[in-house]
Structures are given as C-alpha cells and as structure tokens.
Design a protein around this motif. Structure first.
Motif, PDB file in Angstrom:
ATOM      1  N   LEU A  25      20.003 -58.115 -30.532  1.00  0.00           N
ATOM      2  CA  LEU A  25      20.634 -59.396 -30.241  1.00  0.00           C
ATOM      3  C   LEU A  25      19.876 -60.525 -30.950  1.00  0.00           C
ATOM      4  O   LEU A  25      18.647 -60.499 -31.000  1.00  0.00           O
ATOM      5  CB  LEU A  25      20.558 -59.586 -28.722  1.00  0.00           C
ATOM      6  N   VAL A  26      20.622 -61.478 -31.500  1.00  0.00           N
ATOM      7  CA  VAL A  26      19.968 -62.687 -32.017  1.00  0.00           C
ATOM      8  C   VAL A  26      20.256 -63.802 -31.018  1.00  0.00           C
ATOM      9  O   VAL A  26      21.397 -63.982 -30.590  1.00  0.00           O
ATOM     10  CB  VAL A  26      20.483 -63.065 -33.422  1.00  0.00           C
ATOM     11  N   GLN A  27      19.217 -64.496 -30.607  1.00  0.00           N
ATOM     12  CA  GLN A  27      19.391 -65.647 -29.712  1.00  0.00           C
ATOM     13  C   GLN A  27      18.893 -66.882 -30.456  1.00  0.00           C
ATOM     14  O   GLN A  27      17.814 -66.850 -31.041  1.00  0.00           O
ATOM     15  CB  GLN A  27      18.540 -65.471 -28.445  1.00  0.00           C
ATOM     16  N   VAL A  59      14.723 -64.222 -32.234  1.00  0.00           N
ATOM     17  CA  VAL A  59      14.982 -65.535 -31.659  1.00  0.00           C
ATOM     18  C   VAL A  59      14.823 -66.598 -32.741  1.00  0.00           C
ATOM     19  O   VAL A  59      13.786 -66.686 -33.392  1.00  0.00           O
ATOM     20  CB  VAL A  59      13.997 -65.818 -30.500  1.00  0.00           C
ATOM     21  N   VAL A  60      15.886 -67.372 -32.956  1.00  0.00           N
ATOM     22  CA  VAL A  60      15.850 -68.419 -33.973  1.00  0.00           C
ATOM     23  C   VAL A  60      15.719 -69.757 -33.251  1.00  0.00           C
ATOM     24  O   VAL A  60      16.423 -69.996 -32.267  1.00  0.00           O
ATOM     25  CB  VAL A  60      17.151 -68.386 -34.812  1.00  0.00           C
ATOM     26  N   GLY A 149       8.100 -53.179 -31.776  1.00  0.00           N
ATOM     27  CA  GLY A 149       8.341 -53.589 -30.398  1.00  0.00           C
ATOM     28  C   GLY A 149       8.064 -55.065 -30.155  1.00  0.00           C
ATOM     29  O   GLY A 149       7.929 -55.497 -28.997  1.00  0.00           O
ATOM     30  N   GLU A 150       8.027 -55.846 -31.249  1.00  0.00           N
ATOM     31  CA  GLU A 150       7.769 -57.282 -31.067  1.00  0.00           C
ATOM     32  C   GLU A 150       9.084 -58.064 -30.996  1.00  0.00           C
ATOM     33  O   GLU A 150      10.123 -57.601 -31.471  1.00  0.00           O
ATOM     34  CB  GLU A 150       6.972 -57.819 -32.277  1.00  0.00           C
ATOM     35  N   ILE A 151       9.011 -59.241 -30.407  1.00  0.00           N
ATOM     36  CA  ILE A 151      10.135 -60.184 -30.490  1.00  0.00           C
ATOM     37  C   ILE A 151       9.877 -61.018 -31.738  1.00  0.00           C
ATOM     38  O   ILE A 151       8.791 -61.597 -31.879  1.00  0.00           O
ATOM     39  CB  ILE A 151      10.169 -61.084 -29.236  1.00  0.00           C
ATOM     40  N   ALA A 152      10.843 -61.031 -32.645  1.00  0.00           N
ATOM     41  CA  ALA A 152      10.651 -61.808 -33.879  1.00  0.00           C
ATOM     42  C   ALA A 152      11.182 -63.220 -33.651  1.00  0.00           C
ATOM     43  O   ALA A 152      12.341 -63.397 -33.267  1.00  0.00           O
ATOM     44  CB  ALA A 152      11.387 -61.129 -35.028  1.00  0.00           C
ATOM     45  N   VAL A 153      10.342 -64.211 -33.856  1.00  0.00           N
ATOM     46  CA  VAL A 153      10.748 -65.603 -33.649  1.00  0.00           C
ATOM     47  C   VAL A 153      10.835 -66.264 -35.027  1.00  0.00           C
ATOM     48  O   VAL A 153       9.838 -66.366 -35.743  1.00  0.00           O
ATOM     49  CB  VAL A 153       9.723 -66.340 -32.763  1.00  0.00           C
ATOM     50  N   ALA A 178      20.804 -68.195 -37.708  1.00  0.00           N
ATOM     51  CA  ALA A 178      20.992 -67.207 -36.651  1.00  0.00           C
ATOM     52  C   ALA A 178      22.110 -66.230 -37.003  1.00  0.00           C
ATOM     53  O   ALA A 178      21.942 -65.010 -36.899  1.00  0.00           O
ATOM     54  CB  ALA A 178      21.299 -67.908 -35.329  1.00  0.00           C
ATOM     55  N   VAL A 179      23.250 -66.761 -37.467  1.00  0.00           N
ATOM     56  CA  VAL A 179      24.375 -65.880 -37.790  1.00  0.00           C
ATOM     57  C   VAL A 179      24.026 -65.003 -38.995  1.00  0.00           C
ATOM     58  O   VAL A 179      24.329 -63.801 -39.016  1.00  0.00           O
ATOM     59  CB  VAL A 179      25.658 -66.700 -38.057  1.00  0.00           C
TER      60      VAL A 179
END
Ligand code: ASP
Ligand code: MG
Length: 443
Positions: A25-27, A59-60, A149-153, A178-179
């Motif tokens: 998911l991209v948030q 996450v953007v 396993g990281e969250i990419a910001v 983001a898109v």
C-alpha cells in the motif's frame, strides 16, 4: 444497488483487508497532516496501525504546513526572477524535513523505517524545473527497504533529472509521487490522506452544503482537479487513470472513514453533475487592437496580412506556454482580429503578458487589460453539456445577477469566468441549481 458507490469501495477495502499474504500500500500525507510534531506523531500512529495489520508500506509526505509557500516567498525576496534550478534546490528541502522526522517518529514507535529523497526513490523527471514531469520510476532502493521489512518514507513533490539535478513536480505534486510509486511498486491502492474526508461536490471548507461523493470516476475527478478542485493534483489523477491505480481519498483526522474511491467509469456512479469546481488561481487578459482595416487604403492589405500572421503566431506561442487554444477567445471585426481574450494560471501570467506585448506593443495602440481578481467556476459531469446547450448554466448565474465572461465547454464540463467578489455567490448558485438533485444511490 446500482453499480459503483459503496459496493465498489467495499470491494477494494475487502481486497485490501483480506489481501494476499502481504498487501502493498502507498499512503500519502499532505502538508496539513504533518504541519507540526504533534501531527507527525498522529501520522506515525496511522502508519503503524496499517503496518501492524500486515501491510507493506510506502509512505509519501509533503512539506510541513505552509513550508513550500514560505520557501517561495524567501526566494521571491532574494530575487524575483531567480533561476528555476535554484528554486527547485530550495523547494526540495521542505519534503526532506518531513521524511526524516516521520521516519524518526516511526522508529520511536518501535517500527523499522527509512527515509528517501525523490532521487533516492528513483523518481526520474524531465528538465522542466518547478513543473517537471516524471519520466520513469526506478524504485530499487525502496524495494530493498521493503524486503528488509522497513517502512519506506519517501519525499513527495521531488525528482531528479538524468544529470542529477533536483526538480519539483508543480504545486501539489506529492500526490503524483504517490501514484507514480504505487504503480511502479504494483501496490494495490494509493491512499491519499488529507484534511477533508473525501471528494465533495464542491470544497466543503468554503460551502457547508457540499456533499461527499463515495466514489467518482477518474475522468470526472480529472476534470474537477484540472478545473481547480484542490483536493487532488490533476496530474496524479491522469496518471492513476492511465495506470488503473485506485486512489482512496481519506482524512488524517478520521482514518476509520473510507473516504472517496477514485476509480474507473465502470465502477463509479453515473452522476449527471458530479460537482462545481472553483479556481481562484487565474488571471484574465484582454487585449484590444484598435487598427481599423475597414478603410481600404493603399497598404492596408499588407498591414492586414501582417496583423493576421501576428495573431496566428501569438496563438501558437500562447499554446506553447501551455494555454489551451480552444479557450483563447478571438473577437473579429469582419476578418480582422480586434480582441484577444483568455485566462491562464497565475504561474504563467508573467510570460503570457510578455508574449502579448511583444506581438502587440501598447505603443502601437494595443490596449491590454489584466485582471487578477477573477474566479473560474465550472460545472462538471456528463449532464453539463446539455445544461449548457439549454442555457441553464449561464441562466443560473445571470438570475443571481453574477456577471459572466469567457464561457467555455467540453464534453463533461462548462466553465465561466466571474469577478472575484462573486465567487462564493457563484458556487452557491450553481451548487443549489445543479447539485441538490442527487439520488441517494449516487452518493
Ligand atoms: N509541498 C508541495 C506544495 O506545497 C507539494 C505538495 O504538497 O504536494 O505544493
Ligand atoms: Mg495537496
């Protein structure tokens, strides 16, 4: 229940909830969602809740609050004709602050997180500084980060040219980041979090009777966004439509709400009119040419030809600035152009004025009127054209004594320019006339 609406929204939500083993998911969080440390913590909480549900997350984020405006005004004070490359160098700093702070906030919650600039995330653009277009996305570092396993910001709104120069994507460009990432990373959905809980029939912050759309087609959303609805960046919708990437627009302050799903026409409801868009970020130009070609003196013919050629070249040059040729009004007297009228985005105003005066200098009798206090109001939806043909839209504005100029139309929208002071009246009038008749299953 008819097609679209809540059914399609639930389909996407269920797919995400059940998911395969790891839904990706991209948030994206906008400036108002990260405006201070307290807000950044709130965002970290939303992200961490999704991570704990087992989602792979990118996450953007945008720059904090009004940072981009503040940076622009700093630059303007130093040099109001500064080099666009330097401006991009400056603007890119805003998003870098947010990604670093959000990664830290996530780490504090015990999650693994890593921040990336646009360049590090592989966002490669053309060379159009301050309004660059994404050419390709090569997100190998982001992929590696997810695998660990990281969250990419990732910093929104920015990219890099093939010469490693920093670029920005135009105001509101984080949505596009983001898109673009969602589609390059084959995410299931792109969630765009903002300070409203969805797409409304008009901006709910300025008109209390605006109604929320639970789903809307890419085409209609693109039209709303292009005509000034601030809720989503137009280029991001264009990209999502091309890549068939579902967007959910939702609220940072009510993350449990499913928001608005932006999706294909087959899944969205058939609104006759889906909304009223207002754009106050425009400038209108009227150039009056006083040459009198009616006198058929010797030499008049060649002057007339010269003049006509000039108008043609003027139109070409205005189009190359990005103005839509169909929206440039030419008024003729016989065969001669006596008036050129159009409106454009404020960011193009200086160049547009320079082009006009280059072709038709005021010293030669041309009179240029520039009005910055205008608003363009548009009715969007497949029913707009018929309403226009029947004169309903102009009629509704005239009935409220709102002066109208520069009317233009295409297959799904009709726009008119009104003086700035009438903008709220115009929204109210058009909304009351065209957006109150929603059937319940439409929304
Ligand atoms: N920070 C940039 C802007 O204010 C980009 C964005 O928010 O999407 O326009
Ligand atoms: Mg935005």
């Amino acid at each position: 229940m008819r097609k679209g609406g809540i059914a399609s929204l639930q389909a996407v939500s269920w797919r995400l909830a059940l998911g395969t083993s790891m839904a990706r998911l991209v948030q994206k969080f906008g400036g108002s969602s990260v405006k201070d440390i307290e807000h950044i913590r709130r965002v970290a909480k939303i992200v961490s809740d999704s991570a704990r549900e087992g989602k792979e997350l990118v996450v953007v984020v945008s720059a904090m609050g009004h940072t981009t405006d503040e940076l622009l005004s700093l630059a303007e004070n130093v040099n109001d004709r500064g080099d666009q490359r330097e401006l991009d160098m400056l603007l890119c700093t805003g998003e870098q602050v947010s990604v670093a702070l959000l990664a830290m906030a996530l780490q504090k919650l015990g999650l693994k997180a890593r921040s990336f600039t646009g360049a590090q995330a592989g966002i490669l653009t053309d060379e159009t500084h301050t309004y660059a277009r994404i050419k390709t996305v090569q997100p190998s570092r982001v992929e590696t980060s997810l695998r660990r396993g990281e969250i990419a910001v990732v910093a929104g709104f920015q990219g890099m040219t093939r010469n490693s120069d920093m670029t920005t994507l135009g105001r509101g460009g984080s949505d596009t980041t983001a898109v673009a990432l969602a589609s390059a990373l084959k995410a299931e959905c792109c969630d765009i979090y903002t300070d409203v809980d969805g797409v409304y029939t008009t901006d709910p912050r300025s008109y209390g009777k605006a109604r929320k759309l639970h789903a809307v087609s890419y085409e209609e959303m693109l039209e709303l966004a292009s005509l000034g609805a601030q809720v989503l960046n137009a280029r991001s919708v264009e990209l999502a439509m091309r890549q068939k990437m579902p967007i959910r627009l939702r609220s940072t302050f009510d993350p449990g709400d499913t928001g608005t799903l932006v999706t294909s026409r087959e899944l969205a409801p058939d609104y006759q009119i889906c909304g009223v868009a207002l754009d106050t970020n425009r400038v209108s130009f009227r150039l009056s040419l006083t040459h009198d070609f009616s006198v058929n003196e010797q030499g008049a013919d060649s002057e007339y030809l010269h003049y006509t050629n000039k108008s043609e070249r003027l139109l070409e040059e205005l189009s190359s600035l990005g103005l839509v040729r169909e929206q440039i009004n030419l008024v003729y007297n016989g065969d001669a152009v006596v008036q050129v009228e159009f409106n454009c985005e404020k960011r193009l105003a200086r160049e547009a004025k320079e082009v006009l005066l280059e072709y038709f200098p005021e010293s030669n009798g041309a009179v240029l009127t520039v009005d910055t206090d205008v608003a363009r109001i548009s009715v969007v939806g497949i029913g707009a054209r018929a309403r226009h043909q029947r004169g309903d839209i102009i009629g509704a504005l005239s009935a409220a004594a709102i002066p109208v100029s520069m009317v233009s139309a295409n297959s799904i929208s009709v726009s008119a320019v009104v003086p700035g002071k009438f903008k709220d009246d115009a929204v109210r009038q058009l909304h009351e006339t065209f957006c109150t008749a929603f059937r319940s299953e439409d929304s």
